[in-house]
Motif scaffolding. Sequence first.
Motif, PDB file in Angstrom:
ATOM      1  N   VAL A 182       0.886  -1.121   0.211  1.00 11.76           N
ATOM      2  CA  VAL A 182      -0.081   0.054   0.089  1.00 11.76           C
ATOM      3  C   VAL A 182       0.741   1.306   0.100  1.00 11.76           C
ATOM      4  CG1 VAL A 182      -1.555   1.291   1.416  1.00 11.76           C
ATOM      5  CG2 VAL A 182      -2.048  -0.870   0.852  1.00 11.76           C
ATOM      6  N   LEU A 183       1.918   1.213   0.893  1.00  9.64           N
ATOM      7  CA  LEU A 183       2.798   2.516   0.925  1.00  9.64           C
ATOM      8  C   LEU A 183       3.475   2.556  -0.393  1.00  9.64           C
ATOM      9  CD1 LEU A 183       3.810   2.126   4.555  1.00  9.64           C
ATOM     10  CD2 LEU A 183       2.097   3.603   3.571  1.00  9.64           C
ATOM     11  N   LYS A 184       3.831   1.677  -1.059  1.00  8.09           N
ATOM     12  CA  LYS A 184       4.590   1.669  -2.485  1.00  8.09           C
ATOM     13  C   LYS A 184       3.629   1.882  -3.634  1.00  8.09           C
ATOM     14  CE  LYS A 184       8.686  -0.760  -0.658  1.00  8.09           C
ATOM     15  NZ  LYS A 184       9.576  -1.868  -0.778  1.00  8.09           N
ATOM     16  N   ASP A 185       2.325   1.809  -3.241  1.00  9.95           N
ATOM     17  CA  ASP A 185       1.376   2.028  -4.558  1.00  9.95           C
ATOM     18  C   ASP A 185       1.575   3.544  -4.933  1.00  9.95           C
ATOM     19  OD1 ASP A 185      -0.685   1.488  -6.215  1.00  9.95           O
ATOM     20  OD2 ASP A 185      -2.026   2.527  -4.682  1.00  9.95           O
ATOM     21  N   GLU A 186       1.690   3.735  -6.339  1.00 12.72           N
ATOM     22  CA  GLU A 186       1.802   4.928  -6.781  1.00 12.72           C
ATOM     23  C   GLU A 186       0.441   5.818  -6.752  1.00 12.72           C
ATOM     24  OE1 GLU A 186       4.546   6.336  -8.285  1.00 12.72           O
ATOM     25  OE2 GLU A 186       5.692   4.621  -7.644  1.00 12.72           O
ATOM     26  N   ASP A 187      -0.587   5.301  -6.456  1.00 14.20           N
ATOM     27  CA  ASP A 187      -1.793   6.251  -6.395  1.00 14.20           C
ATOM     28  C   ASP A 187      -1.808   6.856  -4.900  1.00 14.20           C
ATOM     29  OD1 ASP A 187      -2.624   5.524  -9.084  1.00 14.20           O
ATOM     30  OD2 ASP A 187      -4.070   3.995  -8.244  1.00 14.20           O
ATOM     31  N   PHE A 188      -1.414   5.897  -3.959  1.00 10.58           N
ATOM     32  CA  PHE A 188      -1.115   6.188  -2.533  1.00 10.58           C
ATOM     33  C   PHE A 188      -0.141   7.370  -2.601  1.00 10.58           C
ATOM     34  CE2 PHE A 188       1.078   6.132   1.440  1.00 10.58           C
ATOM     35  CZ  PHE A 188      -0.268   6.379   2.311  1.00 10.58           C
ATOM     36  N   LYS A 189       1.106   7.250  -3.061  1.00 13.11           N
ATOM     37  CA  LYS A 189       1.863   8.321  -3.135  1.00 13.11           C
ATOM     38  C   LYS A 189       1.472   9.637  -3.800  1.00 13.11           C
ATOM     39  CE  LYS A 189       6.155   5.563  -3.239  1.00 13.11           C
ATOM     40  NZ  LYS A 189       7.386   5.085  -3.969  1.00 13.11           N
ATOM     41  N   LYS A 190       0.840   9.553  -4.973  1.00  7.40           N
ATOM     42  CA  LYS A 190       0.287  10.696  -5.572  1.00  7.40           C
ATOM     43  C   LYS A 190      -0.675  11.550  -4.619  1.00  7.40           C
ATOM     44  CE  LYS A 190       1.459   9.357 -10.221  1.00  7.40           C
ATOM     45  NZ  LYS A 190       0.778   9.089 -11.525  1.00  7.40           N
ATOM     46  N   GLU A 191      -1.738  10.697  -4.117  1.00  7.28           N
ATOM     47  CA  GLU A 191      -2.586  11.195  -3.111  1.00  7.28           C
ATOM     48  C   GLU A 191      -2.076  11.987  -2.059  1.00  7.28           C
ATOM     49  OE1 GLU A 191      -6.253   9.867  -0.523  1.00  7.28           O
ATOM     50  OE2 GLU A 191      -6.081   8.795  -2.321  1.00  7.28           O
ATOM     51  N   ASP A 246      10.709  13.172   0.975  1.00 12.24           N
ATOM     52  CA  ASP A 246      11.628  12.611   1.290  1.00 12.24           C
ATOM     53  C   ASP A 246      11.466  11.616   2.542  1.00 12.24           C
ATOM     54  OD1 ASP A 246      12.855  13.733  -1.004  1.00 12.24           O
ATOM     55  OD2 ASP A 246      13.932  15.054   0.080  1.00 12.24           O
ATOM     56  N   ASN A 247      10.949  12.039   3.515  1.00 14.64           N
ATOM     57  CA  ASN A 247      10.937  11.350   4.808  1.00 14.64           C
ATOM     58  C   ASN A 247       9.811  10.208   4.518  1.00 14.64           C
ATOM     59  OD1 ASN A 247      13.081  12.595   5.983  1.00 14.64           O
ATOM     60  ND2 ASN A 247      11.728  14.185   6.828  1.00 14.64           N
ATOM     61  N   MET A 248       8.904  10.342   3.823  1.00 16.05           N
ATOM     62  CA  MET A 248       8.030   9.649   3.583  1.00 16.05           C
ATOM     63  C   MET A 248       8.595   8.164   2.941  1.00 16.05           C
ATOM     64  SD  MET A 248       4.874   8.633   3.869  1.00 16.05           S
ATOM     65  CE  MET A 248       3.588   7.766   3.378  1.00 16.05           C
ATOM     66  N   SER A 249       9.583   8.420   1.898  1.00 16.59           N
ATOM     67  CA  SER A 249       9.870   7.460   1.197  1.00 16.59           C
ATOM     68  C   SER A 249      10.918   6.606   2.272  1.00 16.59           C
ATOM     69  CB  SER A 249      10.590   7.761  -0.100  1.00 16.59           C
ATOM     70  OG  SER A 249      11.876   8.517   0.089  1.00 16.59           O
ATOM     71  N   LEU A 250      11.573   7.100   3.181  1.00 17.33           N
ATOM     72  CA  LEU A 250      12.602   6.737   3.986  1.00 17.33           C
ATOM     73  C   LEU A 250      11.609   5.975   5.171  1.00 17.33           C
ATOM     74  CD1 LEU A 250      15.735   6.992   4.443  1.00 17.33           C
ATOM     75  CD2 LEU A 250      14.725   8.496   6.606  1.00 17.33           C
ATOM     76  N   ALA A 251      10.505   6.421   5.467  1.00 14.08           N
ATOM     77  CA  ALA A 251       9.661   5.758   6.447  1.00 14.08           C
ATOM     78  C   ALA A 251       9.078   4.452   5.907  1.00 14.08           C
ATOM     79  CB  ALA A 251       8.527   6.734   6.891  1.00 14.08           C
ATOM     80  N   ILE A 252       8.841   4.615   4.613  1.00 13.07           N
ATOM     81  CA  ILE A 252       8.376   3.209   4.044  1.00 13.07           C
ATOM     82  C   ILE A 252       9.183   2.238   3.935  1.00 13.07           C
ATOM     83  CG2 ILE A 252       7.621   2.359   1.539  1.00 13.07           C
ATOM     84  CD1 ILE A 252       6.376   5.115   0.890  1.00 13.07           C
TER      85      ILE A 252
END
Length: 161
Positions: free
Chosen positions: A40-49, A70-76
């Motif tokens: 879910v966290l790596k889903d592109e739709d989730f990232k765009k939203e 940037d911190n979001m991708s680190l947290a994922i």
Amino acid sequence: MKGLNSMSRTGEMVLSVISAIMTLLSIILVTVLVVSGSSVLKDEDFKKEFENTISNEPTFTETDQQLINDNMSLAIDAFSIFGWVFIIILVISLILNIIGIMSISKNKNPKLAGIMFILAGLFAGVISLTSILLYIAAIMCFVRKPPVQIQEEYYTTEKSL
């Protein structure tokens, strides 16, 4: 008929089997959470939203938005890594628990079983319900001793008159 040093270890077995089942269920649950959460966290739709929500927030500057992304991708990535490490720790706990169960069955080696139960409890979480059950089983392994069989010797004495 039981031997002289034989003793029932039913209590230890029940506690350790219950904790093994709980650990197995925890492994399954955490695996499902990590796999589904990572996808879910790596889903592109989730990232765009998420990026749209951050960009529409008036209190964030552009640098704040970039920092949050940037911190979001680190947290994922951290979520995925820590999740898999936790699963590995739970698997180690389950293996130690099974070794303890095999050591306690038929009263083979209760001291080894107690040590395995303590280690499995530490890996299962220091104060979780599973670890508390394992600690109780370990204490029972160390404290309970087989009953001592007293062999009475009878001496006959002759009375001399």
